[in-house]
Design an enzyme around this catalytic site. Structure first.
Site, PDB file in Angstrom:
ATOM      1  N   HIS A  40      -2.058 -16.245 -15.202  1.00 25.39           N
ATOM      2  CA  HIS A  40      -0.654 -16.527 -15.958  1.00 25.39           C
ATOM      3  C   HIS A  40       0.558 -16.771 -14.907  1.00 25.39           C
ATOM      4  CE1 HIS A  40       2.541 -14.619 -18.621  1.00 25.39           C
ATOM      5  NE2 HIS A  40       2.287 -15.716 -18.858  1.00 25.39           N
ATOM      6  N   HIS A  65       7.286 -20.410 -23.680  1.00 25.66           N
ATOM      7  CA  HIS A  65       5.963 -20.775 -24.300  1.00 25.66           C
ATOM      8  C   HIS A  65       5.965 -21.696 -25.433  1.00 25.66           C
ATOM      9  CE1 HIS A  65       5.684 -16.666 -22.359  1.00 25.66           C
ATOM     10  NE2 HIS A  65       4.474 -17.349 -21.805  1.00 25.66           N
ATOM     11  N   ARG A 139      16.838   5.291 -28.679  1.00 29.18           N
ATOM     12  CA  ARG A 139      16.916   6.672 -28.901  1.00 29.18           C
ATOM     13  C   ARG A 139      17.466   7.177 -30.124  1.00 29.18           C
ATOM     14  NH1 ARG A 139      15.869  11.579 -29.450  1.00 29.18           N
ATOM     15  NH2 ARG A 139      16.289  13.209 -27.953  1.00 29.18           N
ATOM     16  N   CYS A 186      20.312   6.803 -21.395  1.00 31.15           N
ATOM     17  CA  CYS A 186      20.302   8.107 -21.803  1.00 31.15           C
ATOM     18  C   CYS A 186      20.250   9.198 -20.797  1.00 31.15           C
ATOM     19  CB  CYS A 186      18.995   8.245 -22.571  1.00 31.15           C
ATOM     20  SG  CYS A 186      18.786   9.400 -23.502  1.00 31.15           S
ATOM     21  N   TYR A 322      22.483  17.926 -23.677  1.00 30.15           N
ATOM     22  CA  TYR A 322      23.304  17.096 -22.929  1.00 30.15           C
ATOM     23  C   TYR A 322      24.418  17.601 -22.081  1.00 30.15           C
ATOM     24  CZ  TYR A 322      20.846  13.704 -25.796  1.00 30.15           C
ATOM     25  OH  TYR A 322      19.703  12.955 -26.555  1.00 30.15           O
TER      26      TYR A 322
HETATM   27  C1  HEM Z   1       5.260 -18.319 -18.349  1.00 26.37           C
HETATM   28  C2  HEM Z   1       1.115 -19.117 -20.696  1.00 26.37           C
HETATM   29  C3  HEM Z   1       1.512 -14.525 -22.697  1.00 26.37           C
HETATM   30  C4  HEM Z   1       5.786 -13.977 -20.403  1.00 26.37           C
HETATM   31  C5  HEM Z   1       4.075 -18.989 -18.811  1.00 26.37           C
HETATM   32  C6  HEM Z   1       3.731 -20.194 -18.745  1.00 26.37           C
HETATM   33  C7  HEM Z   1       2.690 -20.332 -19.223  1.00 26.37           C
HETATM   34  C8  HEM Z   1       2.200 -19.170 -19.901  1.00 26.37           C
HETATM   35  C9  HEM Z   1       1.726 -21.755 -19.342  1.00 26.37           C
HETATM   36  C10 HEM Z   1       4.508 -21.341 -17.678  1.00 26.37           C
HETATM   37  C11 HEM Z   1       5.237 -22.201 -18.528  1.00 26.37           C
HETATM   38  C12 HEM Z   1       6.230 -23.322 -17.791  1.00 26.37           C
HETATM   39  O1  HEM Z   1       6.862 -22.597 -16.851  1.00 26.37           O
HETATM   40  O2  HEM Z   1       6.019 -24.316 -18.349  1.00 26.37           O
HETATM   41  C13 HEM Z   1       1.098 -17.788 -21.522  1.00 26.37           C
HETATM   42  C14 HEM Z   1      -0.370 -17.562 -22.207  1.00 26.37           C
HETATM   43  C15 HEM Z   1      -0.202 -16.307 -22.714  1.00 26.37           C
HETATM   44  C16 HEM Z   1       1.110 -15.774 -22.378  1.00 26.37           C
HETATM   45  C17 HEM Z   1      -1.306 -18.826 -22.537  1.00 26.37           C
HETATM   46  C18 HEM Z   1      -1.208 -15.681 -23.651  1.00 26.37           C
HETATM   47  C19 HEM Z   1      -2.442 -15.865 -23.664  1.00 26.37           C
HETATM   48  C20 HEM Z   1       2.644 -13.942 -22.054  1.00 26.37           C
HETATM   49  C21 HEM Z   1       3.356 -12.751 -22.609  1.00 26.37           C
HETATM   50  C22 HEM Z   1       4.508 -12.555 -21.897  1.00 26.37           C
HETATM   51  C23 HEM Z   1       4.737 -13.744 -21.344  1.00 26.37           C
HETATM   52  C24 HEM Z   1       2.472 -11.709 -23.654  1.00 26.37           C
HETATM   53  C25 HEM Z   1       5.498 -11.456 -21.902  1.00 26.37           C
HETATM   54  C26 HEM Z   1       5.255 -10.489 -22.369  1.00 26.37           C
HETATM   55  C27 HEM Z   1       5.916 -14.924 -19.293  1.00 26.37           C
HETATM   56  C28 HEM Z   1       7.162 -15.068 -18.486  1.00 26.37           C
HETATM   57  C29 HEM Z   1       7.153 -16.544 -18.101  1.00 26.37           C
HETATM   58  C30 HEM Z   1       5.674 -17.056 -18.642  1.00 26.37           C
HETATM   59  C31 HEM Z   1       8.278 -14.319 -18.324  1.00 26.37           C
HETATM   60  C32 HEM Z   1       8.081 -17.166 -17.184  1.00 26.37           C
HETATM   61  C33 HEM Z   1       7.616 -16.865 -15.624  1.00 26.37           C
HETATM   62  C34 HEM Z   1       8.511 -17.273 -14.743  1.00 26.37           C
HETATM   63  O3  HEM Z   1       8.699 -18.567 -14.797  1.00 26.37           O
HETATM   64  O4  HEM Z   1       8.919 -16.512 -13.853  1.00 26.37           O
HETATM   65  N1  HEM Z   1       3.253 -18.197 -19.688  1.00 26.37           N
HETATM   66  N2  HEM Z   1       1.667 -16.727 -21.514  1.00 26.37           N
HETATM   67  N3  HEM Z   1       3.759 -14.570 -21.268  1.00 26.37           N
HETATM   68  N4  HEM Z   1       5.042 -16.193 -19.521  1.00 26.37           N
HETATM   69 FE1  HEM Z   1       3.432 -16.463 -20.388  1.00 26.37          FE
HETATM   70  N1  MTE Z   2      23.988   7.986 -32.901  1.00 22.25           N
HETATM   71  C1  MTE Z   2      23.292   8.586 -33.800  1.00 22.25           C
HETATM   72  N2  MTE Z   2      24.125   8.415 -35.156  1.00 22.25           N
HETATM   73  N3  MTE Z   2      22.328   9.036 -33.890  1.00 22.25           N
HETATM   74  C2  MTE Z   2      21.555   9.376 -32.805  1.00 22.25           C
HETATM   75  O1  MTE Z   2      20.408   9.752 -32.729  1.00 22.25           O
HETATM   76  N4  MTE Z   2      21.601   8.892 -30.269  1.00 22.25           N
HETATM   77  C3  MTE Z   2      22.343   8.773 -29.067  1.00 22.25           C
HETATM   78  C4  MTE Z   2      23.286   7.497 -29.100  1.00 22.25           C
HETATM   79  N5  MTE Z   2      23.971   7.573 -30.558  1.00 22.25           N
HETATM   80  C5  MTE Z   2      22.209   8.978 -31.536  1.00 22.25           C
HETATM   81  C6  MTE Z   2      23.092   8.164 -31.561  1.00 22.25           C
HETATM   82  C7  MTE Z   2      21.684   8.834 -27.825  1.00 22.25           C
HETATM   83  S1  MTE Z   2      21.085  10.205 -27.071  1.00 22.25           S
HETATM   84  C8  MTE Z   2      21.708   7.542 -26.954  1.00 22.25           C
HETATM   85  S2  MTE Z   2      20.966   7.707 -25.463  1.00 22.25           S
HETATM   86  C9  MTE Z   2      21.884   6.142 -27.745  1.00 22.25           C
HETATM   87  O2  MTE Z   2      22.509   6.384 -29.116  1.00 22.25           O
HETATM   88  C10 MTE Z   2      20.932   5.385 -27.940  1.00 22.25           C
HETATM   89  O3  MTE Z   2      21.119   4.289 -28.402  1.00 22.25           O
HETATM   90  P1  MTE Z   2      20.212   2.959 -28.547  1.00 22.25           P
HETATM   91  O4  MTE Z   2      19.085   3.747 -29.450  1.00 22.25           O
HETATM   92  O5  MTE Z   2      20.838   1.683 -29.047  1.00 22.25           O
HETATM   93  O6  MTE Z   2      19.601   2.467 -27.100  1.00 22.25           O
END
Ligand code: HEM
Ligand code: MTE
Length: 467
Positions: A40, A65, A139, A186, A322
């Site tokens: 990947h 993607h 949170r 937090c 806190y």
């Molecule tokens: C890049 C395939 C799942 C995050 C890519 C690329 C392919 C690909 C082909 C290159 C695309 C290009 O540059 O044209 C896949 C396939 C997946 C999969 C087949 C599942 C089977 C995931 C998931 C995530 C992810 C679940 C995130 C949680 C990324 C990221 C890039 C990337 C961030 C960019 C990497 C870079 O350029 O630095 N993927 N992907 N991928 N993928 Fe996936």
């Molecule tokens: N505001 C309400 N009304 N209720 C909450 O429980 N949690 C606080 C704050 N504001 C809270 C809140 C705490 S402890 C944090 S760290 C931040 O919201 C988290 O914001 P987020 O959930 O958008 O990341």
């Protein structure tokens, strides 16, 4: 002709390791991508976040993607279809106060489901300077209120001689709009490291109780001024109340000093936008407070009421939580009135890649992470060590330039270094310095406190080097 294999969602969800095979779904199609994981381009750990479930929520975040060559590649791994009868309607249990909570992104690492508390995994946290809304850490202390934007009113108690306001969302939009990039952290971020020293009370946050967004809204000082408030000689506090409440009807509350609230340079916002979108429900829809440089607890979500008082908010979260204490203080001896509430946070940094216990290639290693400081203090340097802190190298800082005294957002950083020859393991450490030359403490034990807050020791990651 071969018949299509039909799989249930349950079967798919049990395929999440190289031993069982790694399966994912897209639409109604099922794929076995075991062989692709190591190939990947985005790295195996990111792909693994989707193992056993749908790709859509992840691919919605990473639009790379959304190209035909990616779809064609995936098609090679197709093994069948999802059972069309498998769409189990979620049963809504109406007596459950959490039944109406929003649907969350599957990448979030959940620390508690009810109330919902979750952090993005490290490998996604520093993928973007601006954290995408669906994986911004959450949170919550209580169930998420379901606020009708049409009938929503923000009550602002007026000053003596001034006027109280009841502002609709439209009214709030009529104030000049400000947009600022602010990191929210937090007080309990990295608590899990304190727990390793000695047990603490609180959620086991790892390094992800921190995220960054571009917030848009009205300035609190403008709204307070319209209600007749001014900066006064005597101490005063702006108290916020949320629309979320516990079974006794007690709302979440917190306060900040009036001096900060009225200071235009402090840029305190009543935010209705997060990264160009209306606030998501988990993050305070329709209006929340954003207090740049200040602990997350004061950024009150689902804001219902604002008032100016001679004393801090009487909320539990302002007075009985806190706060920081000496390591010698325990639950029998603690006097919460003896310590000030946390407002500005100390300098912080953490490593997000590689992760603890991982095996890295010999040759070269890329180390990534974040660094941030409270009170608008800019991060000026991040030092990284591969040998547990004996020798140091300076990391490269990425991200937006910081305004002096208004460095509200984090810096992402990275360092590409050769792995010293013959090394079997690395003890990677990072530490940041802010523009007040404040530094992080080297170990956790001396800053241990019973509530596990303000955990900002040097971050340490132990990795193995592939032979
Ligand atoms: C890049 C395939 C799942 C995050 C890519 C690329 C392919 C690909 C082909 C290159 C695309 C290009 O540059 O044209 C896949 C396939 C997946 C999969 C087949 C599942 C089977 C995931 C998931 C995530 C992810 C679940 C995130 C949680 C990324 C990221 C890039 C990337 C961030 C960019 C990497 C870079 O350029 O630095 N993927 N992907 N991928 N993928 Fe996936
Ligand atoms: N505001 C309400 N009304 N209720 C909450 O429980 N949690 C606080 C704050 N504001 C809270 C809140 C705490 S402890 C944090 S760290 C931040 O919201 C988290 O914001 P987020 O959930 O958008 O990341």
């Amino acid at each position: 002709q071969e018949s299509t294999h039909i799989y249930t969602k349950e079967e798919v969800s049990s395929h999440t390791s190289p031993e069982t095979g790694i399966w994912v779904t897209l639409g109604s199609e099922v794929f076995d991508v075991t062989e692709f994981v190591d190939l990947h381009p985005g790295g195996p750990s990111k792909l693994m976040l989707a193992a056993g479930g749908p790709l859509e929520p992840f691919w919605a975040l990473y639009a790379v993607h959304n190209q035909s060559h990616v779809r064609e590649l995936l098609a090679q791994y197709k093994i069948g279809e999802l059972n069309p009868e498998d769409k189990v309607a979620p049963t809504v249990e109406t007596s459950d106060p959490y039944a109406d909570d929003p649907v969350r992104h599957p990448a979030l690492k959940v620390n508690s489901q009810c109330p919902f508390n979750a952090e993005p995994p490290p490998e996604l946290l520093t993928e973007n300077y601006i954290t995408p809304n669906p994986i911004f850490f959450t949170r919550n202390h209580l169930p998420v209120p379901n606020v009708d934007p049409d009938t929503y009113r923000l009550h602002v108690v007026g000053a003596p001689g001034g006027q109280s306001l009841s502002l609709s969302l439209d009214d709030l939009h009529k104030f000049p709009k400000y947009e600022i990039t602010v990191t929210l952290q937090c007080a309990g971020n990295r608590r899990s490291e304190m727990t390793q020293v000695k047990e603490v009370k609180g959620l086991e946050w790892r390094t992800g109780a921190i995220s960054t967004a571009r917030w848009g809204g009205a300035r609190l000082c403008d709204v307070l001024a319209q209600a007749g408030h001014q900066l006064c000689e005597t101490e005063a506090h702006v108290c916020f109340e949320g629309l979320d409440s516990d079974p006794t009807g007690t709302a979440y509350g917190a306060s900040i000093p009036l001096a900060r609230a009225m200071d235009p340079e402090a840029e305190v916002l009543l935010a209705y936008e997060m990264n160009g979108q209306p606030l998501p429900r988990d993050h305070g829809f329709p209006v929340r407070v954003v207090v740049p440089g200040v602990v997350g607890a004061r950024h009150v979500k689902w804001l219902g009421r604002v008032s100016v008082q001679p004393e801090e908010s009487y909320s539990h979260w302002q007075r009985r939580d806190y706060k920081g204490f000496s390591p010698s203080v325990d639950w029998d001896t603690v006097n919460f009135d003896s310590a000030p509430s946390i407002q500005e946070l100390p300098v912080q940094s953490a490593i997000t890649e590689p992760q603890d216990g991982e095996t890295v290639e010999s040759g070269e290693v890329t180390i990534k992470g974040y660094a941030w400081s409270g009170g608008g203090r800019a991060v000026i340097r991040v030092d990284v060590s591969l040998d547990g802190g004996l020798t140091w190298q300076v990391a490269e800082l990425d991200g937006e330039e910081q305004r002096p005294r208004k460095a509200w957002a984090w810096r992402l950083w990275q360092l590409q270094v050769p792995v010293p020859a013959g090394q079997k393991e690395l003890n990677i450490v990072c530490k940041a310095v802010d523009d007040g030359y404040n530094v992080q403490p080297d170990t956790v034990a001396p800053i241990w406190n019973l509530r596990g807050v303000l955990s900002n020791a040097w971050h340490r990651v132990h990795v193995h080097v592939a032979p």
